[in-house]
Every structure is written in structure tokens, then in C-alpha cells.
Design an enzyme around this catalytic site. Structure first.
Site, PDB file in Angstrom:
ATOM      1  N   ALA A  33       6.165  -8.012  18.284  1.00 19.65           N
ATOM      2  CA  ALA A  33       5.576  -8.106  16.944  1.00 19.65           C
ATOM      3  C   ALA A  33       4.067  -8.223  17.013  1.00 19.65           C
ATOM      4  O   ALA A  33       3.491  -8.406  18.090  1.00 19.65           O
ATOM      5  CB  ALA A  33       6.161  -9.306  16.211  1.00 19.65           C
ATOM      6  N   ASN A  34       3.440  -8.105  15.876  1.00 19.98           N
ATOM      7  CA  ASN A  34       2.009  -8.352  15.733  1.00 19.98           C
ATOM      8  C   ASN A  34       1.811  -9.641  14.968  1.00 19.98           C
ATOM      9  O   ASN A  34       2.661 -10.030  14.182  1.00 19.98           O
ATOM     10  CB  ASN A  34       1.365  -7.219  14.917  1.00 19.98           C
ATOM     11  CG  ASN A  34       0.911  -6.071  15.769  1.00 19.98           C
ATOM     12  OD1 ASN A  34       1.108  -6.046  16.976  1.00 19.98           O
ATOM     13  ND2 ASN A  34       0.295  -5.112  15.133  1.00 19.98           N
ATOM     14  N   ARG A  35       0.656 -10.254  15.106  1.00 18.65           N
ATOM     15  CA  ARG A  35       0.316 -11.393  14.266  1.00 18.65           C
ATOM     16  C   ARG A  35      -0.171 -10.887  12.928  1.00 18.65           C
ATOM     17  O   ARG A  35      -1.134 -10.143  12.856  1.00 18.65           O
ATOM     18  CB  ARG A  35      -0.828 -12.184  14.882  1.00 18.65           C
ATOM     19  CG  ARG A  35      -0.480 -12.970  16.081  1.00 18.65           C
ATOM     20  CD  ARG A  35      -1.675 -13.876  16.402  1.00 18.65           C
ATOM     21  NE  ARG A  35      -1.618 -14.347  17.776  1.00 18.65           N
ATOM     22  CZ  ARG A  35      -0.834 -15.351  18.175  1.00 18.65           C
ATOM     23  NH1 ARG A  35      -0.065 -15.964  17.310  1.00 18.65           N
ATOM     24  NH2 ARG A  35      -0.829 -15.725  19.440  1.00 18.65           N
ATOM     25  N   ALA A  99      -0.001  -4.714   9.779  1.00 18.47           N
ATOM     26  CA  ALA A  99      -0.304  -4.759  11.214  1.00 18.47           C
ATOM     27  C   ALA A  99       0.912  -4.164  11.925  1.00 18.47           C
ATOM     28  O   ALA A  99       1.855  -4.871  12.268  1.00 18.47           O
ATOM     29  CB  ALA A  99      -0.559  -6.188  11.655  1.00 18.47           C
ATOM     30  N   VAL A 100       0.891  -2.856  12.069  1.00 21.10           N
ATOM     31  CA  VAL A 100       2.043  -2.139  12.627  1.00 21.10           C
ATOM     32  C   VAL A 100       2.035  -2.283  14.151  1.00 21.10           C
ATOM     33  O   VAL A 100       0.992  -2.118  14.783  1.00 21.10           O
ATOM     34  CB  VAL A 100       1.960  -0.640  12.253  1.00 21.10           C
ATOM     35  CG1 VAL A 100       3.158   0.122  12.799  1.00 21.10           C
ATOM     36  CG2 VAL A 100       1.849  -0.464  10.739  1.00 21.10           C
TER      37      VAL A 100
END
Ligand code: CTP
Ligand code: CA
Length: 225
Positions: A33-35, A99-100
Site C-alpha cells: 500500500a501507499n501512505r 496515492a496509487v
């Protein structure tokens, strides 16, 4: 300004917004994941709705409430986000604040990966589709396409490169290094990179950035019709 003015410059317009992170499965219990809190994207969707637009928000997993007056579509992965965005087109304007995750695991395991004698697993990654670039270069391109750029260094320089590479009308660049503090916080300090140059806005709340950006989008749409 729009803040508190009650003006509705986006009546009759449709606006598409992406927000939040994407989660790419590794196995049934783990993700890449992204933050991203989703705060900035959700605030933009809400500001566009307050300005009178019909708004669709496509969001990855977030822990914040749905914005008011907005149709919300929830997705997990980048590929799901792209499909939901394409299903929501056409739109007059699109803002890609999500935020992909740039990569996903090439083959996610159907079963939980166990620790074992083999040591840590090696994850082979493949690149996800670029949702912004796909839409900006596609047949149903919205009249105004706005991207974001999360950078930790040489913020404006990288944003200018992204503007050209992705085919956006504007890039909202923010410094996500620790000193910049945009990730997860309430405030944001951004640079608006457009074809005519760069505007650096003072640090303000994400709500205020959203309102100012919506005002900018309304002006750009007005200039095109
Ligand atoms: N974006 C997207 N789809 C992706 C990656 C990014 O739609 N697969 C969008 C983001 O929502 C943002 C913009 O592209 O509006 C820039 O994202 P960013 O991560 O800053 O740029 P990248 O092109 O992914 O480059 P890098 O992460 O290597 O800096
Ligand atoms: Ca990226």
C-alpha cells in the site's frame, strides 16, 4: 474567493475525483500500500459538490467519512480504480488525488504465505496502470485534468516533468518529505504547476487547498466553454 461565498460556479458540471491509497494483495492477509489518508482528495470532492458540481469520488481504503453530497465508489486495487474511473466517464473535470501503488505483486498467493525454512519470500512486482495518464491521453478525456505529484526532493522540477509526461493541465505538487509534512496531516503546502508556470500557495488547510483548487478548475472550465 469561493470560501464561504456560496457561489456555485460548477452547476451543471460533472467532476471525477480519485482519493486515498490503493491496496495490492500479496496474499489473503497482506497488502502492498501507499501512505495516504484520503483527506486532500475527499476535501476536493466535497468542495466541488459545494460549488454545485455532480461529483463522483473513486476512493481506495480510507478511515475518514464520506464527503457530503458526493457519489462514492470504493475500490481496493489500482486496476479496480482504473475500471471505476473509466465507468464514471465522461466528466467535465477530473482530479487524480489518489496515492496509487505503482506496483502490484505479479502473482498474489491464494493462501497465506507461511514463514519457513526457505527464509523470506521474494516478491516479484509488476507495474500498475497509470490511471491519470490513461485518462488524460484517452478518447474521453475530461476538458480539465488535474494530477498530483508527491515528491520528497526537487518538487517543482519533478512536477513539471509529470505535467508533460502524463498530459495533465495542472499538477498540484506537494513535498511529502518529513519536513513537508503533507502525508496524513491537516495542512498542505502546494505548488500549482501549469503550462504558464508555477504558483506556490502558502501553507493552508487541505479544505482551503481544495476550495482554491475548485475555484481554479471552475475558471479553467469557464475559459474553455
Ligand atoms: N497516478 C495514477 N496512477 C498511477 C500512478 C499515479 O493515476 N498508477 C497519478 C496520481 O494520482 C497523481 C499522479 O499520477 O495524480 C502522480 O503520481 P506520482 O506517484 O507522484 O507519480 P508517478 O508517475 O507514479 O511517479 P513516481 O511515483 O515514480 O514519482
Ligand atoms: Ca507513484
Amino acid at each position: 474567493g469561493l470560501l464561504g461565498s456560496g457561489e456555485k460556479p460548477l452547476v451543471g458540471k460533472t467532476v471525477l475525483v480519485t482519493s486515498g491509497p490503493t491496496h495490492e494483495p500479496i496474499d489473503p492477509v497482506r497488502v502492498l500500500a501507499n501512505r495516504s489518508s484520503g483527506r486532500q482528495g475527499h476535501a476536493i470532492a466535497e468542495a466541488a459538490a459545494r460549488a454545485g458540481a455532480t461529483v463522483t469520488l473513486v476512493t481506495g481504503p480510507v478511515a475518514i467519512p464520506d464527503p457530503e453530497g458526493v457519489a462514492v465508489i470504493r475500490v481496493e486495487t489500482a486496476r479496480e480504480m482504473l475500471a471505476a474511473v473509466e465507468a464514471a466517464l465522461p466528466a467535465d473535470a477530473a482530479v487524480f488525488a489518489a496515492a496509487v501503488a505503482d506496483w502490484r505483486v505479479a502473482e498474489d498467493s491464494g493462501q497465506k504465505i507461511k514463514k519457513g525454512a526457505g527464509g523470506p519470500p521474494t516478491l516479484a512486482l509488476v507495474e500498475n496502470p497509470d490511471i491519470l495518464a490513461t485518462v488524460a491521453k484517452g478518447a474521453r478525456r475530461p476538458a480539465i485534468v488535474v494530477g498530483f505529484a508527491a515528491e520528497t526532493e526537487r518538487v517543482v522540477e519533478h512536477a513539471k516533468a509529470k505535467l508533460a509526461r502524463k498530459g495533465a493541465d495542472f499538477i498540484v505538487a506537494n513535498d511529502v518529505s518529513e519536513a513537508g509534512g503533507a502525508m496524513g496531516g491537516e495542512d498542505n503546502s502546494v505548488h500549482i504547476v501549469g503550462p504558464e508556470g508555477v504558483e506556490s500557495w502558502p501553507s493552508m488547510t487541505k479544505r482551503a487547498v481544495a476550495a482554491a483548487l475548485v475555484e481554479r478548475i471552475a475558471a479553467a472550465l469557464g475559459a474553455r466553454t
